[in-house]
Write an enzyme that holds these catalytic residues in place. Structure first.
Site, PDB file in Angstrom:
ATOM      1  N   GLY A  11      -9.292   2.694   5.309  1.00  0.00           N
ATOM      2  CA  GLY A  11      -8.158   3.035   4.439  1.00  0.00           C
ATOM      3  C   GLY A  11      -8.614   3.932   3.305  1.00  0.00           C
ATOM      4  N   ASP A 128      -8.920  -2.537  -2.217  1.00  0.00           N
ATOM      5  CA  ASP A 128      -8.897  -4.013  -2.218  1.00  0.00           C
ATOM      6  C   ASP A 128      -9.922  -4.666  -3.141  1.00  0.00           C
ATOM      7  OD1 ASP A 128      -6.929  -3.796  -0.358  1.00  0.00           O
ATOM      8  OD2 ASP A 128      -8.124  -4.414   1.355  1.00  0.00           O
ATOM      9  N   ARG A 155      10.834  -4.845 -13.228  1.00  0.00           N
ATOM     10  CA  ARG A 155      11.137  -5.791 -14.315  1.00  0.00           C
ATOM     11  C   ARG A 155      12.416  -5.383 -15.051  1.00  0.00           C
ATOM     12  NH1 ARG A 155       9.645 -10.849 -15.929  1.00  0.00           N
ATOM     13  NH2 ARG A 155       7.419 -10.436 -15.905  1.00  0.00           N
ATOM     14  N   LYS A 214      13.427 -18.318 -19.479  1.00  0.00           N
ATOM     15  CA  LYS A 214      13.020 -17.052 -18.855  1.00  0.00           C
ATOM     16  C   LYS A 214      14.252 -16.512 -18.152  1.00  0.00           C
ATOM     17  CE  LYS A 214       8.138 -17.413 -17.463  1.00  0.00           C
ATOM     18  NZ  LYS A 214       7.353 -16.329 -17.979  1.00  0.00           N
TER      19      LYS A 214
HETATM   20  O1  F6P Z   1      -8.117  -1.958   3.123  1.00  0.00           O
HETATM   21  C1  F6P Z   1      -7.203  -1.272   2.373  1.00  0.00           C
HETATM   22  C2  F6P Z   1      -5.786  -1.557   2.816  1.00  0.00           C
HETATM   23  O2  F6P Z   1      -4.939  -0.775   2.028  1.00  0.00           O
HETATM   24  C3  F6P Z   1      -5.374  -3.018   2.789  1.00  0.00           C
HETATM   25  O3  F6P Z   1      -5.010  -3.486   1.520  1.00  0.00           O
HETATM   26  C4  F6P Z   1      -4.226  -3.007   3.748  1.00  0.00           C
HETATM   27  O4  F6P Z   1      -4.017  -4.282   4.295  1.00  0.00           O
HETATM   28  C5  F6P Z   1      -4.670  -2.040   4.784  1.00  0.00           C
HETATM   29  O5  F6P Z   1      -5.600  -1.175   4.165  1.00  0.00           O
HETATM   30  C6  F6P Z   1      -3.576  -1.222   5.416  1.00  0.00           C
HETATM   31  O6  F6P Z   1      -4.141  -0.376   6.361  1.00  0.00           O
HETATM   32  P1  F6P Z   1      -3.363   0.752   7.153  1.00  0.00           P
HETATM   33  O7  F6P Z   1      -3.064   1.872   6.196  1.00  0.00           O
HETATM   34  O8  F6P Z   1      -4.289   1.169   8.222  1.00  0.00           O
HETATM   35  O9  F6P Z   1      -2.098   0.127   7.645  1.00  0.00           O
END
Ligand code: F6P
Length: 323
Positions: A11, A128, A155, A214
């Site tokens: 990613g 992540d 919000r 809230k």
């Molecule tokens: O690892 C990074 C990430 O953005 C994760 O948070 C997410 O679950 C995943 O990649 C999504 O991957 P893709 O873009 O291949 O669907």
């Protein structure tokens, strides 16, 4: 080290371009030839190399995405695929490889080293933040800022309508974005992959919030949380609790795009420099990270297998702050 190749894989993450620039500039500075590999490990297997000069990386420091493109390569998971990649590196006369990516990228790099002894250094690039051996990964800060910007907007409307929003953020296996964004936006609760939480406990928190006046509430849900994601949690809360009109927002890939923050640009630049310097010093099969503001090298195998823990103090404090 006469020639170094660099690729991005998995990613994408904001700041990857700054890391590529760091690699190229450090190579040029040290009179080492640098080649970019396009499309991650798939491009490596196909021998898709292109020489990168000092000006090939001009004006990319502040650009999101990756100029080298990325892929999640199935072929590189095979012995044959890695052999083809090794042969391509040999043909191109590359002496060392820098891979910018996350867990899967490093797992592949480690096997490439084990099978062919090819010197590889990993640079942690994933929103992540789930890599052991570095305090922060490239892209985590920017992605968290993007979440905060979106949740601030949610919000406004949540408050106007006295609504409860479940906002799903990225993080298949890790709740770093959710925890940080939760604290930064005043979320009433965060649902994380690392923590067992029950719907009843969540409802109790929501009830307490409503009792103490809230008017709106935000629950941040990491996509990999143990209860099945924002839609599932909203459904189960609605079955038992009717205190709020509820809505769900899944932020998705907007979290991966955009210009990197100053923090990510600096982190990525530093890691880019250190990765080349590491290879030049004879390091291999390691990931470069920054711990306590100090460049550190961790064995790739360790970076991949060790679990990076959430900051439990941050978690404890977020509960105090969200009452
Ligand atoms: O690892 C990074 C990430 O953005 C994760 O948070 C997410 O679950 C995943 O990649 C999504 O991957 P893709 O873009 O291949 O669907």
């Amino acid at each position: 080290m006469k020639k170094i190749a660099v690729l991005t894989s998995g990613g994408d993450a904001p700041g990857m371009n700054a890391a590529i620039r760091g690699v190229v500039r450090t190579c040029v500075y040290n009179e080492v030839e640098c080649v970019g590999v396009f499309q991650g490990y798939d491009g490596l297997i196909q021998g898709d190399f292109k020489r990168l000069h000092v000006r090939s990386v001009s004006k990319i420091l502040g650009r999101g995405g990756t100029i080298l493109k990325s892929s999640r390569s199935d072929e590189f998971r095979t012995v044959e695929g890695r052999k083809k990649a090794f042969m391509a590196l040999q043909r191109e006369k590359v002496d060392g490889l820098i891979v910018i990516g996350g867990n899967g990228t490093f797992a592949g790099a480690h096997v490439l080293y084990e099978e062919h002894g090819f010197p590889v250094i990993g640079v942690p690039g994933t929103i992540d933040n789930d890599l052991y051996g570095t305090d922060n990964t490239i892209g985590y800060d920017t992605a968290t800022n993007s979440v905060v910007e979106a949740v601030d907007k949610i919000r406004d409307t949540a408050n106007s309508h006295n609504r409860l929003f479940f906002v799903e953020v990225m993080g298949r296996d890790a709740g770093f974005i959710a925890l940080r964004a939760g604290m930064a936006t005043g979320a009433i609760a965060v649902m994380l992959p690392e923590q067992k939480q029950s719907i009843d406990a969540l409802i109790q928190v929501l009830e307490k919030g409503a009792e103490s006046k809230k008017t709106s509430s935000i629950v941040i849900v990491a996509e990999g949380d143990m209860l099945g994601g924002a839609y599932e949690i909203a459904k189960r809360v609605n079955e038992k609790y009717s205190g709020y009109d509820t809505k769900v927002a899944v932020l998705g890939h907007i979290q991966r795009g955009g210009a990197p923050s100053a923090w990510d640009r600096v982190l990525a630049s530093r890691l880019g420099v250190s990765s080349v310097e590491g290879l030049m010093m004879g390091r291999k099969d390691e990931m470069v990270g920054v711990i306590n503001d100090q460049e550190t090298f961790t064995a790739l195998e360790q970076a991949v297998t060790m679990k990076k823990m959430l900051n439990v103090e941050e978690l404890r404090m977020s509960k105090i702050l969200s009452i």
